[in-house]
Design an enzyme around this catalytic site. Structure first.
Site, PDB file in Angstrom:
ATOM      1  CD  GLN A  61      -3.135   0.611   2.209  1.00  0.00           C
ATOM      2  OE1 GLN A  61      -3.212  -0.517   2.679  1.00  0.00           O
ATOM      3  NE2 GLN A  61      -3.956   1.574   2.544  1.00  0.00           N
ATOM      4  CB  SER A  83       2.687  -4.619   3.933  1.00  0.00           C
ATOM      5  OG  SER A  83       1.541  -4.551   4.766  1.00  0.00           O
ATOM      6  CG  LEU A  84      -1.710  -5.518  -0.566  1.00  0.00           C
ATOM      7  CD1 LEU A  84      -1.043  -5.458  -1.911  1.00  0.00           C
ATOM      8  CD2 LEU A  84      -2.540  -6.791  -0.431  1.00  0.00           C
ATOM      9  NE  ARG A 135      -2.691  -7.871   5.157  1.00  0.00           N
ATOM     10  CZ  ARG A 135      -2.007  -6.789   4.814  1.00  0.00           C
ATOM     11  NH1 ARG A 135      -2.502  -5.971   3.861  1.00  0.00           N
ATOM     12  NH2 ARG A 135      -0.848  -6.496   5.385  1.00  0.00           N
ATOM     13  CG  HIS A 168       2.626  -3.796   9.476  1.00  0.00           C
ATOM     14  ND1 HIS A 168       2.465  -5.141   9.235  1.00  0.00           N
ATOM     15  CD2 HIS A 168       2.435  -3.182   8.275  1.00  0.00           C
ATOM     16  CE1 HIS A 168       2.219  -5.336   7.952  1.00  0.00           C
ATOM     17  NE2 HIS A 168       2.192  -4.167   7.350  1.00  0.00           N
TER      18      HIS A 168
END
Length: 308
Positions: free
Chosen positions: A11, A89-90, A114, A198
């Protein structure tokens, strides 16, 4: 023989217009966006191609958009020369689909869930994130420990040497920002994000995502996937479920991932998807490795260079 890895963005890399060339020039690539529109029940493709930007920037849209765009591009470049993958991440979900751990359809459903869970958590427990440039991880850790008395705050992304993102409650992050400036950080900047990704403020998302992960088929990955929570390669279904669940509240150890990949013989990295963020981070970790990116069909000639 040198090894190559694909890396997938997270992202923040999105932009209006991404993927439009795939839709207009490739019937095979277009199918990815059409399938996503069908599964999600709305025109994600239109949000990608036309925006508006504020709609694309909503977490529940951003994450599926990046996921679909990257995987649509992989259809033109999937090849045996890729030794391993990683995603920020993503992007870790994208990497796992590419590695064969689960299907595009299951991956998209997980990514959408998510994103919705994270967006909900941001509303329930407002937070923020900030980039700290010019301090090492030990110093940032000390700062977060001291600032915790003001509000929850921890390191969220260990991106590259001297580039760390912190995340948590607004009061805690801003206190840590003040302390980082006092300790001589070269730059301290609060990020324009919707919440504290996070960090422990995402704890409410874990149970529901974990349940969803148990309900889909996860296969052994066909190639190593270097994961955010440890920076180490995994392939087994149980490890994958644990990594994705823990990723929500734990730091992204991107620098460790890249260093471990290099130690395992990877010298060529190709970022697949929107933007050039990961390319920049990898160069800061090790300027000697070969780094390239593919975000449009016109970039596909890069693949042949990487294979040589």
């Amino acid at each position: 023989m040198s090894r190559a890895a694909f890396v997938f963005p997270g992202q923040g890399s999105q932009y209006v217009g991404m993927g439009r060339d795939i839709w207009e020039q490739s019937s095979e690539g277009k199918k990815f966006f059409e399938r996503a529109d069908e599964l999600l029940g709305f025109q994600l493709s239109k949000v990608c191609f036309e925006g508006p930007e504020d709609e694309l920037k909503q977490t529940r849209n951003t994450q599926p958009a990046l996921f679909v765009h990257s995987l649509a591009l992989t259809q033109f470049i999937k090849d045996e020369f890729v030794y391993a993958v990683a995603g920020h991440s993503l992007g870790e979900y994208t990497a796992l689909v590419y590695a064969g751990a689960f299907s595009f359809e299951d991956g998209l459903r997980l990514v959408r869930l998510r994103a919705e869970l994270m967006q909900r958590a941001c509303l329930e427990q407002p937070g923020t994130m900030a980039a700290i440039i010019g301090l090492d991880a030990k110093v940032v850790g000390e700062i977060c420990c001291k600032a915790w008395t003001t509000g929850i705050v921890q390191a969220a992304n260990f991106n590259s040497p001297g580039q760390i993102v912190i995340s948590g409650a607004v009061a805690g992050v801003r206190k840590a920002m003040e302390m980082a400036k006092e300790r001589g950080a070269r730059m301290v900047k609060e990020l324009s994000v919707s919440g504290a990704f996070h960090s422990p403020l995402m704890e409410s998302t874990r149970a529901e995502l974990s349940k969803a992960l148990e309900q889909i088929e996860i296969r052994e990955a066909g190639i190593p996937v270097y994961v955010n929570i440890s920076g180490l390669p995994i392939t087994r279904p149980g490890e994958i479920r644990e990594a994705l669940t823990r990723q929500l509240t734990n730091p992204v150890r991107w620098e460790d991932s890249i260093r471990n990949m290099i130690a395992d013989g990877i010298t060529r990295f190709v970022e697949i998807g929107a933007g050039k963020v990961l390319q920049g981070l990898i160069r800061r970790v090790d300027a000697a490795v070969d780094v390239a990116g593919i975000e449009r069909l016109e970039d596909l000639n890069i693949v042949q260079r990487v294979k040589e």
